[in-house]
Every structure is written in structure tokens, then in C-alpha cells.
Design an enzyme around this catalytic site. Structure first.
Site, short mmCIF file in Angstrom:
data_model
loop_
_atom_site.label_atom_id
_atom_site.label_comp_id
_atom_site.label_asym_id
_atom_site.label_seq_id
_atom_site.Cartn_x
_atom_site.Cartn_y
_atom_site.Cartn_z
N LEU A 190 0.79 -1.28 -0.09
CA LEU A 190 -0.09 0.06 -0.08
C LEU A 190 0.77 1.17 -0.06
CD1 LEU A 190 -3.11 -0.81 2.40
CD2 LEU A 190 -3.12 -0.56 -0.18
N ARG B 181 0.43 4.03 -2.87
CA ARG B 181 -0.14 5.60 -2.53
C ARG B 181 1.18 6.41 -3.25
NH1 ARG B 181 -0.71 3.46 3.67
NH2 ARG B 181 -2.76 3.04 3.38
N PHE C 68 -9.06 5.47 -3.30
CA PHE C 68 -7.68 4.32 -3.69
C PHE C 68 -6.78 4.35 -2.68
CE2 PHE C 68 -7.76 3.95 -8.74
CZ PHE C 68 -8.47 2.77 -8.54
N GLU C 69 -6.05 3.13 -2.49
CA GLU C 69 -4.82 3.07 -1.57
C GLU C 69 -4.95 3.72 -0.09
OE1 GLU C 69 -3.24 0.99 -3.17
OE2 GLU C 69 -3.37 1.66 -5.16
N GLY C 70 -6.27 3.41 0.40
CA GLY C 70 -6.36 3.90 1.72
C GLY C 70 -7.05 5.37 1.56
#
Length: 599
Positions: free
Chosen positions: A259, A263, A406-408
Site C-alpha cells: 500500500l 500510495r 484508492f490505496e486507503g
């Protein structure tokens, strides 16, 4: 195994020198040639097929992915020993930025090369790497990353997909489902997370051909319409024990490290889209006439173009500074040694990247919100035409919205930024609390202003004051709230935003100082433009810092204590103001003249 250097987050307690940061002015001829090769691929293969890609033509997307693989565009992060080209992180970042112009196809590439392939690069066994990486690097097999579930989005460890070892000990039997999986419609290899015996969070390499595995229908999305997004279903899927990725019960190490990469790479993609938006908007502003003049000649339109360019300059500075951090740590940790230590190098690389989890989250938040602001103004400059599908700015606007999810989500990343910083401080990796305590005497004493005689000395002073502001607010928050701080999400959000603004300010400052010193080879006019953008960005960022600090102080203090803290803040914020209107006119003139992002 040699440990990585503990540098992540240190920018908030230490100062850096301009020559220590990597900037786009440092790109080598080889890196520029690689970017040019990617641009030529986009022009020759993607642009002519744009409409078909956006219509979600699986066969065409797979064909183009394989062509990209033949050109080496999919193997940049894969070691040479496994069929890739093993580029440094600055080079792969530039490649991700360049590919962003391919819209949905860029997302397909990014999901494949980043979160889809890197788990095997970093955590795979030699056998797994030999089996999968050459095909993934060439595009003969496509990868997908499968973490999100219907009941667990941001709470990744709340996954309900299960894995149970078969009686003969040869397979893990997977049951459950995944949601919103990019590339699912045509991927061959899936990185899937499941809980062994319902408890031990573990990563598996699942192949499309395994019995009991199925792919659901395409989701109908607001944007990124040319990318495949489907649910996955696992009904007694037998996955060989050899396909466990990493260790049983240690899947969270893989998930969170990957992740971080996702990011950071998302930030690079946002940068590419921001630059494209500036091109579209400035060219349109020069051709669109109202009241007998191009709309670019009107100051309010010009100011929008200036703001778009300044935000992009800040984002670009943050991204390549962070890429340089990662590369430096990889070199120092020996992560890029010869093939004989490739497996150990992969683990070192993952740990080196994890060291900069704070910076990756900051880049992700700043980038996604900067692109939203840039493309929003791009649509505004286009007026009604910006709302029409035939104009690409309309697509960029729709596509950009997912980046804050996205991505957290950005909310989750904002919680992670100060949380990770405090954890590093508590482990002794960062002298955060010591710095905050030593600052107290300085804050209550007089703070005379320097003379600001040197170029950008005022901006350097403001960056230093922003760091002091964060330390003062952070120290007060720890003192007042103690362990309850992690429950006070609004205060954590303020601390995160203070860190993001400070990192952005310092990244811009260091880059411009480097340019002014002639290190980057820029001429006088270009150096002046960089300095002008730095003046504007730092002054406006400092206004945000002051507002954020007041919000936090109002939550942490009352009465006389609050008034005392506000008086300290007032001293920290003092500095002469620049004429940002005049500076933005200067910046806008360059953008309008060139019709693209300028620095």
C-alpha cells in the site's frame, strides 16, 4: 540482514540541504530517453485506440499491455535476474508520471506493475519469482491485487475470506469474496489475502485457472471507465502451499508495504494528470475568445493557470524528493546487490520503502487533492465545454475523484501520518518529543525577525517556523490528551495537515534553492520562475498552517492558556508579505506563452 536507516519523518525535526534532495532537474539522459519512449508508445498505440479502451475492450487492453511489456514498460521494477530491467525508484516514478496520460490504460498498467507485481518482487520465494516474474515483466500474464472485501475496505485486517489447510497438507482451500478489483476481468495472477483458520492474515498467489475461482460482472463506475473493476469469488479454491506469499499470519506486512508503494505511485500518476490538465486548459484559454479577446488575457483566468502550475510544482517537488529518499535508503541497505542476494534484497527494499510510509501517505493525500483542485479549475476554464465528454478535461475530472479513495482513503492516511510519527518517536527512532520539549524556552522568549537579505531567506524562515508550529501543537496535544490522542481524530487530522504543508513547503524551497545555486543547470529566467512559485506557495501554505494551528489550539486550550498559546502562534507567523497577485501574473504569463506546465 542489515537494517535500513531510520530516516522517515525526520524532515519535521531536521533541516536538509538543497544538494541532498533529488529533483526533476537531476534527471539523466537515460531517464529522459525512457520517458520519451513511453510518450512515443502512448502516441503510437494508446491515443489511436483511446475510444476502444474507454469502451472496455478487454482484448485490446491485454494486447496493448503485452506491447508495453515488449518495450520494457512493465518490467521497470522487476530485477534483471527475473526478466525485468530493475530501474531505480526515480526512474520508475518518472515512468508512472509519463504513463498517466493514458487514462484508464495507465491504471491497468499501474495496478499490474505496482501492487500486482511488487508483492512477488519483494516477498516471493526464488521459485515464485522464477515462475511468475518473467511473464509479468513481459505482459504475457497480467496481475491484480485483491484486498478489499464487501465488509472490509479501510479495515483491511477485518477480511472474512478464509483459507484452510487440506487434510493432505498440499493445498489451502479458499472461501470468500473480494470487491473492486482492478484488472480482474482479464488478469491471470491474483495476490489474494485470506485468514488461515479464520485468524492468520496471509497472502496467496492465486491463478485464474484454479477451480472454484470466478470473476463477477464489471462495475459501472463514475470514472476510469476503460479499466476493469470486478468482484471475485472463491468457492473451495485449492491453492498449493507453494503459493503462500511470505509467511502464514504475516500477510499484513505485505499488504501495508505494498500500500505504501501504491500510495506513492498514485501520487506520480496524479502529477502526470495535473501536467496534462495545464496543457489542455492553457491551450484552450489561448484559443477561446470572449468579448473579442482570448480568455487567457483576463487576469482571473490567468490566476487560475498560475495556481494550477504552482500546485503541480509543489507536488512534483515532493514526489521526486521522496523517490530520492527511497533510492538512497535502498543503496545504503544493500537492497540492490547482485542476484546471489536477490531474495534478501527484496525484503530490504520493502523495509526501505516502509521507512518512508509517512512520506508516501503525505504524497498520496497532497497529490489526490492537488489534482482535484487543478482539474476543477481546468473544467472551469473550459466553461460549458469542460462538461462535455468530447473534451478530455471532462474525463480527467471524473477519473480524478477515485484517487482520494484508492490505496486507503485520505481520511485513513491522515490518521496514519501522525500515528506513524508518534510510533517512531516512542521506539526511539525519532527525537520528536525531545525537540518539542527543547522548543519551549524559545517559544516564550522574544523572536526577532532576521533581515531576509538572501534570496528565499524569508521562505526558509517560514519553513523553520512551520516546523516549530507543528512541534508546539504536537507537544501540547500529547501533554493534554496522552493516550486519548489516538481517539481525537480531528486533532490528528490537523497534525497530519501541518506535516503535509510543512513537507510541501520545504520540498519546494529546497528545489528552488538548488536551482538558484545552479546545481540543476537552469538559466536565470527559469530560476526566477522557481523562486516566484516558491514565494507564493510558501506564503499561502503558511496561511493554512496558521489556520490549522488555531483550530487545534482551540480544541486543546481554554481561557488564559488559549490566549497565551495564540500569542506564541502570532510570533511564529510573523514575516513580510509578498505581492502574490504580481507574482502569479508573472507565472501565468509563462504558462500562457508555453501552453504547458513550466518550471
Amino acid at each position: 540482514m542489515t537494517d535500513t536507516k531510520r530516516f522517515g519523518g525526520r524532515f519535521i525535526v531536521e533541516d536538509s540541504k538543497p544538494e541532498s534532495v533529488v529533483t526533476p532537474e537531476d534527471f539523466t539522459d537515460e531517464q529522459r530517453m525512457m520517458s520519451l519512449a513511453a510518450e512515443q508508445f502512448l502516441e503510437a498505440e494508446i491515443e489511436p485506440n483511446d475510444a476502444a479502451i474507454e469502451a472496455l475492450n478487454y482484448e485490446l487492453t491485454v494486447e496493448l499491455l503485452r506491447k508495453a511489456g515488449e518495450l520494457g514498460l512493465l518490467g521497470a521494477d522487476v530485477p534483471e535476474a527475473y526478466g525485468g530491467i530493475g530501474l531505480d525508484k526515480v526512474s520508475t516514478t518518472l515512468l508512472a508520471e509519463t504513463m498517466a496520460r493514458a487514462s484508464s490504460f495507465a491504471l491497468s498498467v499501474g495496478a499490474h506493475t505496482g501492487i500486482g507485481t511488487l508483492p512477488i518482487v519483494f516477498f516471493g520465494t526464488p521459485e515464485q519469482k522464477r515462475k511468475y516474474l518473467p511473464d509479468l515483466a513481459m505482459g504475457t500474464k497480467i496481475a491484480a491485487y485483491c484486498l478489499t472485501e464487501p465488509a472490509s475496505g479501510s479495515d483491511a485486517l477485518g477480511a472474512r475470506t478464509t483459507a484452510k489447510l487440506s487434510e493432505d497438507g498440499k493445498h489451502y482451500v479458499l472461501n470468500g469474496s473480494k470487491l473492486y478489483i482492478t484488472n480482474a476481468g482479464f488478469a491471470d495472477v491474483f495476490i489474494v489475502y485470506a485468514k488461515v483458520d479464520g485468524e492468520k492474515f496471509t497472502a496467496f498467489i492465486v491463478e485464474r485457472s484454479m477451480p472454484g475461482f470466478s470473476v463477477g460482472p464489471e462495475e459501472h463506475k463514475m470514472g476510469i471507465k476503460g479499466s476493469s473493476t470486478c468482484p471475485l469469488f472463491f468457492e473451495d479454491v485449492p491453492v498449493p502451499v507453494e503459493n503462500v506469499l511470505g509467511e502464514v499470519g504475516k500477510g499484513h506486512h505485505i499488504a501495508f508495504n505494498i500500500l505504501n508503494i501504491g500510495r506513492f505511485k498514485l501520487g506520480a500518476a496524479c502529477l502526470g494528470s495535473s501536467k496534462e490538465t495545464i496543457e489542455l486548459a492553457s491551450a484552450y484559454a489561448n484559443t477561446r475568445k470572449q468579448f473579442g479577446k482570448p480568455i487567457s488575457s483576463y487576469p482571473l483566468i490567468a490566476a487560475k493557470l498560475a495556481d494550477m502550475n504552482i500546485r503541480t510544482f509543489a507536488l512534483e517537488s515532493m514526489i521526486y524528493r521522496t523517490a530520492g529518499f527511497i533510492d538512497e535508503t535502498l543503496r545504503d541497505s544493500g537492497a540492490e546487490e547482485a542476484e546471489s542476494t536477490a531474495e534478501e534484497a527484496g525484503m530490504r527494499a520493502a523495509r526501505a520503502i516502509a521507512e518512508y510510509a509517512i512520506e508516501c501517505s503525505m504524497v498520496k493525500v497532497f497529490a489526490s487533492e492537488a489534482l482535484d483542485a487543478v482539474v476543477d479549475e481546468g473544467v472551469q476554464i473550459h466553461g460549458g465545454y469542460g462538461y462535455i465528454r468530447e473534451y478530455k478535461v471532462e474525463r480527467i475530472y471524473r477519473d480524478s475523484r477515485i484517487n482520494r479513495i484508492f490505496e486507503g482513503t485520505n481520511e485513513i492516511n491522515r490518521m496514519l501520518i501522525p500515528g506513524t510519527l508518534l510510533k517512531k518517536a516512542m521506539k526511539g527512532d525519532l527525537p520528536l518529543l525531545q525537540k518539542a520539549q527543547s522548543l519551549q524556552a524559545e517559544l516564550i522568549g522574544p523572536m526577532p525577525l532576521p533581515d531576509f537579505a538572501e534570496p528565499l531567506s524569508k521562505e526558509a524562515y517560514r519553513v523553520a517556523q512551520a516546523k516549530k508550529t507543528f512541534l508546539a501543537i504536537g507537544g501540547l496535544a500529547v501533554q493534554k490528551l496522552g493516550l486519548r490522542l489516538e481517539e481525537e481524530q480531528e486533532v490528528l487530522c490537523v497534525l497530519a495537515d501541518l506535516m503535509i504543508q510543512t513537507f510541501a513547503m520545504e520540498s519546494v524551497l529546497l528545489r528552488s534553492q538548488k536551482i538558484l545555486q545552479g546545481i540543476g543547470g537552469k538559466n536565470g529566467e527559469q530560476a526566477g520562475l522557481a523562486a516566484a512559485m516558491t514565494e507564493v506557495f510558501v506564503q499561502e501554505a503558511m496561511e493554512k498552517v496558521e489556520s490549522l494551528a488555531k483550530t487545534a489550539l482551540s480544541a486543546l486550550e481554554r481561557g488564559d492558556g488559549l490566549q497565551m498559546q495564540l500569542s506564541v502562534l502570532k510570533k511564529l507567523m510573523r514575516a513580510p508579505l509578498a505581492d502574490t497577485i504580481a507574482l502569479k501574473r508573472e507565472i501565468a504569463a509563462r504558462v500562457i506563452r508555453s501552453e504547458h506546465y513550466v518550471v
